[in-house]
Design an enzyme around this catalytic site. Structure first.
Site, short mmCIF file in Angstrom:
data_model
loop_
_atom_site.label_atom_id
_atom_site.label_comp_id
_atom_site.label_asym_id
_atom_site.label_seq_id
_atom_site.Cartn_x
_atom_site.Cartn_y
_atom_site.Cartn_z
N GLU A 297 40.24 15.80 83.84
CA GLU A 297 40.55 17.23 83.76
C GLU A 297 39.33 18.07 84.14
OE1 GLU A 297 43.77 17.89 80.69
OE2 GLU A 297 42.26 19.33 80.05
N HIS A 326 42.66 -10.52 82.00
CA HIS A 326 43.85 -11.30 82.36
C HIS A 326 44.92 -10.41 82.95
CE1 HIS A 326 42.13 -14.79 80.31
NE2 HIS A 326 41.59 -13.86 79.55
N LYS A 440 51.75 24.20 82.28
CA LYS A 440 52.10 24.90 81.05
C LYS A 440 52.95 26.14 81.38
CE LYS A 440 48.16 23.73 77.99
NZ LYS A 440 47.14 24.21 77.08
O1 PA5 Z 1 40.93 20.18 77.57
C1 PA5 Z 1 41.80 21.02 77.51
O2 PA5 Z 1 41.53 22.23 77.52
C2 PA5 Z 1 43.27 20.63 77.40
O3 PA5 Z 1 43.48 19.29 77.53
C3 PA5 Z 1 43.82 21.08 76.06
O4 PA5 Z 1 43.08 20.45 75.03
C4 PA5 Z 1 45.30 20.76 75.92
O5 PA5 Z 1 46.01 21.26 76.99
C5 PA5 Z 1 45.84 21.35 74.61
O6 PA5 Z 1 45.58 22.72 74.59
P1 PA5 Z 1 45.51 23.52 73.27
O7 PA5 Z 1 44.44 22.95 72.40
O8 PA5 Z 1 45.20 24.92 73.70
O9 PA5 Z 1 46.86 23.43 72.61
#
Ligand code: PA5
Length: 472
Positions: A297, A326, A440
């Site tokens: 990410e 394996h 989202k």
């Molecule tokens: O790293 C990030 O920002 C995302 O992976 C969020 O943690 C994830 O989308 C969840 O978002 P939130 O904590 O706002 O619910």
């Protein structure tokens, strides 16, 4: 590489040139990145002052917040038999990873006494309705505390889980339902916050300048860890130690984040588009999940900082030693040479297990007798390194002296800093996630959230042309 007080060592022999490893890097290649690394160090220090790098800046602050968090955790642990995290991505992977690394493998199955009377621990990081219902079926709501974690306070999955749980609790626990909910979210933004304030839920804050995947050492992870009996002071102490090592050292051969990022960058430049993270410790399997999110990410980006389309990133792959020897190692040794492999190992396990000697067994199996499972595991890991080197494949190893809260804190910070450095070397923003936001927003549109009507239309337009095969 290791520092005086650190309990973490980076062994990068398998990345470097030698007569056995002619495809490895030369020291000069790493040194050649020093100017860029120095520049990265300057910009990351500046970012530390202005936000984004608050995962480092606010570590001392987390320490000062511990008394309140620990007091709540102790009180909750004495009151509840079950503790459930509702969250996703950065709001779930860290709490789960730390728990699985440090607590008993079968923690939930232990008697309360053997869990030091801490509650059982569950993480619901998906919205599969069957799993959701089946977990609710096995938990007594009157004995359960739910921790809703969402930085944005808007994520559909977490909010949906929260609404169902809140409704159940209201029906089943009556007017005390609010005591069964603790919310971890931003201090000023999001839809979760006003509900939490209005209904009087206990709240913990995710600081503004810390993104989800960098938030494990905030109340996101610290609360769950404290409730389940993990030594959070030690976790933070390890993190602070690594943070200090990284911030106070310069030079690719002295600074562990610079070294790791330089190795990753060079391997990426040489076509290693896949980064395999392979712990040889069952408890660290979920750290590989956490790392995969952090790497994917943060570094998988369409645009660079000047707005040019670059579409880059290294795909993280999770593997577990020895199990995946394996399964996947065949591909790593003989398949395309597009992977760099990071092993994660321990100097020693906290317990050993002997293999019995039996002179009546066939001779070919006798070599195991009198040895230990850990010896066998270390031998297999070493043999895999050897096989990779023989095949000309690059690999490195992070070694923790042993597995405890301190070494885990060090590891988390090292990987977070490496990711930040890698973002600088790639000239991309490692701290946003526009691709995730797009998904989202699409979900909001499809589910009818006001203001997202055009998203819905766009998605329905995409869905008009279909190519399907089915017998029905
Ligand atoms: O790293 C990030 O920002 C995302 O992976 C969020 O943690 C994830 O989308 C969840 O978002 P939130 O904590 O706002 O619910």
């Amino acid at each position: 590489m290791s520092a005086e007080n650190s309990k973490l060592t980076i062994d990068y022999t398998g990345m470097m040139y030698s007569s056995q490893n002619p495809n490895g890097f030369l020291r000069e290649e790493l040194e050649g990145l020093q100017t860029s690394l120095d520049k990265a160090q300057t910009s990351l220090s500046a970012l530390r002052e202005t936000g984004n790098m608050d995962f480092s800046k606010l570590l001392p602050n987390m320490k000062t917040q511990l008394p309140e968090l620990l007091a709540y955790a102790d009180q909750a642990a004495s009151k509840f038999e079950n503790f459930v995290v509702l969250g996703i991505g950065g709001s779930a992977l860290g709490p789960l990873a730390v728990h699985q690394a440090l607590n008993h493998y079968y923690y939930n199955e232990l008697t309360p006494e053997n869990r030091s009377y801490r509650p059982r621990f569950y993480v619901l990081d998906n919205i599969d309705p069957v799993r959701f219902q089946e977990l609710c079926q096995v938990l007594n709501p009157n004995k359960t505390l739910f921790n809703v974690i969402s930085k944005s306070g808007n994520t559909s999955e977490t909010m949906a889980q929260f609404l169902i749980v809140r409704d159940n609790l209201r029906r089943l626990c009556g007017e005390n339902y609010a005591e069964h909910l603790v919310v971890t979210t931003d201090q000023a933004k999001g839809n979760l916050l006003p509900i939490a304030i209005k209904e009087g839920f206990k709240r913990f804050v995710i600081p503004t300048g810390i993104g989800g995947r960098f938030s494990e050492l905030t109340p996101v992870g610290l609360l769950a860890a404290a409730i389940c009996g993990i030594n959070v002071e030690e976790l933070l102490a390890g993190a602070l130690q690594m943070d200090q090592w990284i911030r106070e050292t310069s030079g690719v051969f002295s600074n562990p984040a610079q070294l790791k990022a330089a190795l990753s960058y060079l391997s990426w430049q040489k076509g290693k588009n896949i980064s395999v993270f392979m712990p040889y410790v069952d408890g660290l399997k979920t750290i590989a999940d956490w790392y995969a999110q952090l790497w994917a990410e943060s570094l998988g980006k369409r645009n660079n900082r000047s707005g040019q389309v670059v579409s880059l990133g290294q795909t993280p792959v999770k593997a577990l030693g020895v199990t995946d020897q394996h399964s996947q190692v065949q591909l790593y040794t003989e398949g395309p040479d597009d992977k760099v492999i990071t092993f994660l190992t321990l100097e020693k396990f906290k317990r050993t297990q002997e293999i019995p000697i039996d002179p009546d067994l066939p001779e070919d199996i006798q070599f195991l007798g009198g040895r230990t499972l850990d010896e066998l595991l270390f031998a297999e890991q070493k043999a895999t390194e050897y096989a990779l080197t023989l095949a000309g494949r690059q690999h490195q190893k992070i070694i923790l002296a042993d597995l405890n809260a301190r070494t885990l804190g060090e590891l988390l910070l090292l990987l977070e800093w490496e990711t930040a450095y890698m973002g600088e070397l790639l000239d991309i923003n490692a701290f946003d996630q526009p691709g995730v936001e797009e998904g989202k927003n699409g979900t909001y549109g499809l589910m009818g959230r006001v203001g997202y009507e055009s998203k819905r239309q766009q998605i329905e337009e995409f869905g008009k042309e279909k190519h399907l095969l089915s017998q029905i």
